[in-house]
Each structure stands twice: as C-alpha cells, then as structure tokens.
Design an enzyme around this catalytic site. Structure first.
Site, mmCIF file in Angstrom:
data_model
loop_
_atom_site.group_PDB
_atom_site.id
_atom_site.type_symbol
_atom_site.label_atom_id
_atom_site.label_comp_id
_atom_site.label_asym_id
_atom_site.label_seq_id
_atom_site.Cartn_x
_atom_site.Cartn_y
_atom_site.Cartn_z
ATOM 1 N N HIS A 1 0.040 -6.464 -5.999
ATOM 2 C CA HIS A 1 0.449 -6.942 -4.665
ATOM 3 C C HIS A 1 0.276 -8.461 -4.522
ATOM 4 O O HIS A 1 1.208 -9.168 -4.152
ATOM 5 C CB HIS A 1 -0.348 -6.244 -3.565
ATOM 6 C CG HIS A 1 -0.219 -4.744 -3.564
ATOM 7 N ND1 HIS A 1 0.895 -4.095 -4.005
ATOM 8 C CD2 HIS A 1 -1.070 -3.776 -3.162
ATOM 9 C CE1 HIS A 1 0.725 -2.780 -3.863
ATOM 10 N NE2 HIS A 1 -0.463 -2.566 -3.366
ATOM 11 N N ARG B 1 0.862 -14.281 8.335
ATOM 12 C CA ARG B 1 0.051 -13.070 8.461
ATOM 13 C C ARG B 1 0.946 -11.862 8.182
ATOM 14 O O ARG B 1 1.828 -11.528 8.977
ATOM 15 C CB ARG B 1 -0.585 -12.991 9.849
ATOM 16 C CG ARG B 1 -1.638 -11.895 9.920
ATOM 17 C CD ARG B 1 -2.574 -12.085 11.092
ATOM 18 N NE ARG B 1 -1.840 -11.936 12.324
ATOM 19 C CZ ARG B 1 -1.998 -12.710 13.407
ATOM 20 N NH1 ARG B 1 -2.868 -13.684 13.409
ATOM 21 N NH2 ARG B 1 -1.276 -12.502 14.490
HETATM 22 C C1 BG6 Z 1 -2.137 0.505 -2.273
HETATM 23 C C2 BG6 Z 1 -3.528 0.547 -2.825
HETATM 24 O O1 BG6 Z 1 -1.248 0.021 -3.238
HETATM 25 O O2 BG6 Z 1 -2.107 -0.368 -1.154
HETATM 26 C C3 BG6 Z 1 -4.522 0.987 -1.771
HETATM 27 O O3 BG6 Z 1 -3.561 1.461 -3.911
HETATM 28 C C4 BG6 Z 1 -4.400 0.134 -0.524
HETATM 29 O O4 BG6 Z 1 -5.838 0.918 -2.275
HETATM 30 C C5 BG6 Z 1 -2.931 0.045 -0.085
HETATM 31 O O5 BG6 Z 1 -5.183 0.720 0.494
HETATM 32 C C6 BG6 Z 1 -2.766 -0.925 1.053
HETATM 33 O O6 BG6 Z 1 -1.464 -0.849 1.541
HETATM 34 P P1 BG6 Z 1 -1.134 -1.234 3.036
HETATM 35 O O7 BG6 Z 1 0.345 -1.225 3.096
HETATM 36 O O8 BG6 Z 1 -1.778 -0.190 3.895
HETATM 37 O O9 BG6 Z 1 -1.748 -2.564 3.252
#
Ligand code: BG6
Length: 490
Positions: free
Chosen positions: A241, A377
């Site tokens: 990410h 943000r």
């Molecule tokens: C996922 C992770 O890819 O993204 C998780 O495996 C995390 O650990 C999640 O909680 C967070 O995604 P978002 O969209 O809720 O911020």
C-alpha cells in the site's frame, strides 16, 4: 451484436474479504447499473453451502449506502437472484469442471467473459489457476484473474508465484489488486500533481525536503493473528500500500494515462530506490494495556492465534531514498502501525523553508515549523489541505499558519465509492492502470527483501508500545536522524 455475458467467480467466497468487500462492491456496481445485463456471480469455496445459504450470508453485508433510493430492496433481491454457490476443493479439476457446467448452463451458449477473484491465501493460487484454466476458463470470451496480496513473502517466493501463474495465464490476464490504489485520494494524487501548475514545478528535491506516508489503525490484529503473524506490518502495509502510493507520488510524468505508460514510470522510480537498511528502520509490537476509560486490551502476543514468543512487528517506521536526479537526498518516510491511538492514512509533503524569509522576525514560532506542508488525507474524512503562512488580521504584523482546505465531505456531497468498487469495475472493463505489473512487484520486493531477511535471521526484537499509544519512540529518533518531524504529531 449483443453484450457478452459476464460471470464473476469469487474463489474463497466464505472468507472475510469476500463477505465484507467483494460481494458488497459487486452489489454497488450492479445497483449503479455498471454491469452487463447478463451478469452472474458464483461463490466458490470448500465450505458446504447452498445457493440460498450464500444469498442469506451475503445479504447481511449488502447495504444501500449509495443513496436511499426506494428501489434498493428490489435491486438487492435482483442481485441476490444472480448469486450462486459451488462447493469445491481448490485443487480439484473435477470440481472446477462442475463449476464450468453450471456456468455454461447460465450462459446459454452466448459469448461469455469470466472473471475469477482469488480471495484465498497465495499458496493455493497456483492450484486454483491450474484447475480452473483446464476446466473453467472461458472458451468464448476473455478470462481474467484478480489476485489479492500478499504476492509472496520476499523476492524469491514472489517470483516463484509469478512463474507458476504464468504457466496458465499471460500477464494481461493477471490483475494484482492493491486496494489502496482504488482509494479516491490516491487517484487524485496524480490529478493534483499533473494538472495544477502550482504543484508539479515544486515536485522535486529543490523544494521538497521530505515526504511522509502514514498509516495507522486504532485496532489490533484481533481475529487475524494467524494470517498476520506470518507476514507482519512491513509486508502487510508498507511493501504494497505505502510503496505503491510512493511510486505514484515520485514517478516522472508518464507519456500518457495509458496503463503501460503509468506502470513503466512506476517501475522506473522503484528501481533506483535503495534497498532498506536495518539502521533506517524501527519496528514495534503492541502490548496490552488499559485505556483511560478503563477498558483493557490484549497485547499482540496474548492473542490466542499468535505464538507467545512472536517477534512479528505490528508497527514499523522506515526512511527510504530514491537515487535519481529528482529525489536525490530527500527522505521518504513511512510509518505503519496497528493498535495505535487513531485510524488514519495520509501523505504529507513538507516543503523547504523560504530562503532569507523577509518575515522571519514576525513569526512567533520556530522558523522550522513555518514551512509549507501539503497533506492528502486518504482516510477518514478525505481532504487535501495546504499549510500556508499568513498574516493575522489586525494592526501590526503577526503571522501564523492556516490551511487552504479542500474537505471532500462539504465540497462533494456524493458518497465516495469503496476502493473495491472502482477496482472491480476496472478489471471488468480491462483497465489495468491501477493493477500491479510483475516487474513493479519485483522492484518492490527488491527494496524490502534484504531487510526482511536480516530482521528474521537476526531475530531482531521489536520495541514494545502500549495499545492505543502513538507507537515506539524509536520512530521519532529515526525521523530526527534525517532532520524530520512527523507531521501527524508536530
Ligand atoms: C489490508 C491489510 O490490506 O488493508 C489489513 O491486510 C488492513 O491489515 C487493511 O487492516 C486496511 O485497509 P483499509 O482500506 O481499511 O484502510
């Protein structure tokens, strides 16, 4: 020419992701009339379930959140009537052949496109693709496969995964999803940069002194300890990410908005990144504690699904560098953690001070803080704001910092679609811009693999931090080493 049929088969349909994200996103697309007339969904998993039971399970997570149109209930019924379930093993050609006959029955001999969504652990991707390719891929239209991270654990296992998928699929059929790329603000990052003359000319080491990518969650790994302990925060959040956002942030201007042009630029900026060194990383793990209100929280290793002696980091901070002409010497800081004091994801761009600032003596604050900062943000409460110095109204001359603020909720009254909606629609339409190509993935792993090996072979212990805190103090020292203050706590 009639529109081809479309089926989406969710492999791993009884899992959490499918229930919480994939089915609701498909429903939202259906509700918005984005899907072909002849559209069906198949759930596929080992759990024994009937079509009715699948419908019952997913109906609990479908919502009419887009707006409160009266026909939402009817639409939901229509959608559920298009959902089916097939019980099958992941390594059984026979079970996939059965799925194929059920699909064919519904396709009625027409041209049919088939999308498979693999919402399963990566060690079974290859089995599924092998069995499905022989038995259940489309013979009349296209077949595409969406795969969810983690794409391996390091360079080697990721390359192995790619090799095994490519025995049955060509690169163009593989859609590696990173749902952060489907977030509204992340999409807007390039628009902001490339279509506003006030930003792109400043986008380099000449004006930017550091960039920060911050991800924090105010909950732990409750219930996901089994998965998480195998990967840790660096593989779960940073290597994908945050690094994906960094690549979009730092890439050169692509030749066009074409998927290949954009992905070429992302690879070009990932390659000159230095592999992360141990001294540029701080890792942490949350321990149990009590909140101010007296609620007590379990520490990471107290979770029954996590081994007591686990060294897996639930927090990490890192300083990365891109050795190219645009970014030479600029620290790109990342911070990602679970069980912290807040839930937030943001990008912070800290600009250099104005040389010989005429107004220096009028600042009541530390000049180091009187620099511009651009904040995107990503969540919650999507916003873009720019901190500027300005005069406090009145006689005399006093300055302070204010925000030029684009706050999505008040500016755009529309609901923002979930990232999975955008990405599923893109995959259905064959738009690859927001999916990760295999060379991008290789480049991403090269940055993190040496560090991950070292952390694991040397059994480096994470710094413990209390549940609900701001994370390990080591993160402050790491930033300070590069003369940086974390913007989220400045
Ligand atoms: C996922 C992770 O890819 O993204 C998780 O495996 C995390 O650990 C999640 O909680 C967070 O995604 P978002 O969209 O809720 O911020």
């Amino acid at each position: 020419q009639t529109e081809p049929n479309l089926s989406v088969t969710v492999v791993g349909a009884s899992g959490d992701l499918a229930k919480k994200k994939i089915f609701p996103a498909l429903f939202a697309l259906f509700y918005e009339d984005c899907l072909p007339q002849n559209f069906i969904v198949f759930g596929y998993a080992r759990t024994e379930m009937t079509d009715e039971e699948l419908r019952e399970t997913i109906s609990r997570t479908l919502t009419c959140r887009i707006d409160k149109r009266e026909n939402c209930g009817d639409k939901m019924e229509e959608f559920l009537a298009r959902c089916f379930y097939h019980t099958g093993q992941y390594n059984s050609e026979e079970n996939f052949a059965e799925l194929d006959s059920r699909l064919k029955q519904k396709e009625d001999g027409k041209t049919s496109n088939r999308l498979f969504y693999l919402s399963i652990p990566p060690d079974i991707f290859a089995d599924v693709v092998r069995c499905a390719s022989g038995k259940a891929f489309s013979k009349t239209g296209w077949t595409r496969v969406i795969v969810e991270k983690p794409f391996g654990r390091d360079s080697e296992s990721s390359a192995e995964l790619t090799r095994s998928l490519k025995q049955y699929l060509v690169e163009d059929q593989i859609f590696r999803i990173d749902h952060y790329l489907g977030k509204e603000l992340v999409e807007n990052l390039s628009v902001l940069r490339f279509s506003n003359v006030v930003f792109e000319p400043l986008w380099s080491r000449n004006y930017i002194r550091n960039v920060q990518f911050i991800f924090s969650e105010d909950f732990g790994t409750e219930g996901r300890g089994g998965y998480f302990d195998n990967y840790g925060i660096i593989r779960d959040i940073m290597q994908n990410h945050l690094l994906q956002i960094l690549a979009l942030f730092a890439m050169e201007t692509p030749v066009s908005l074409d998927a290949e042009d954009i992905r070429n630029e992302k690879v070009k900026v990932l390659r000159p990144m230095r592999p992360l060194r141990l001294e540029d990383v701080v890792i942490g793990q949350y321990k149990g504690g009590q909140s101010k209100g007296g609620k007590s929280y379990l520490g990471y290793t107290e979770d029954p699904t996590v081994p007591n002696n686990s060294l897996t980091p639930t927090f990490a901070a890192a300083a990365l560098f891109i050795d190219n002409a645009r970014w030479d010497g600029v620290p790109f800081l990342m911070k990602a953690g679970k069980a912290l004091n807040t839930r937030r994801a943001e990008i912070r761009v800290q600009f250099r001070p104005v040389p010989g600032n005429l107004y220096k003596k009028y600042f009541g604050m530390d000049m180091d803080k009187a620099t511009n900062e651009l904040v995107l943000r990503v969540q919650p409460d999507e916003a873009i704001y720019l901190k500027i110095n300005s005069k406090i109204p009145g006689l005399g001359m006093k300055l302070d910092q204010s925000d030029l603020n684009l706050f999505y909720r008040t500016r755009y009254l529309k609901e923002i679609p979930d990232a999975y909606e955008r990405l599923l629609l893109d995959a259905i339409q064959g738009e690859r811009r927001l999916f990760i190509r295999s060379d991008e993935l290789d480049a991403a792993w090269s940055i993190f693999t040496p560090l991950l090996n070292e952390l694991e072979t040397k059994k480096i212990a994470p710094e413990l931090y209390p549940y609900g805190s701001r994370g390990p103090v080591g993160a402050y020292y790491l930033a300070a080493k590069y003369n940086v203050r974390w913007g989220d706590i400045a």
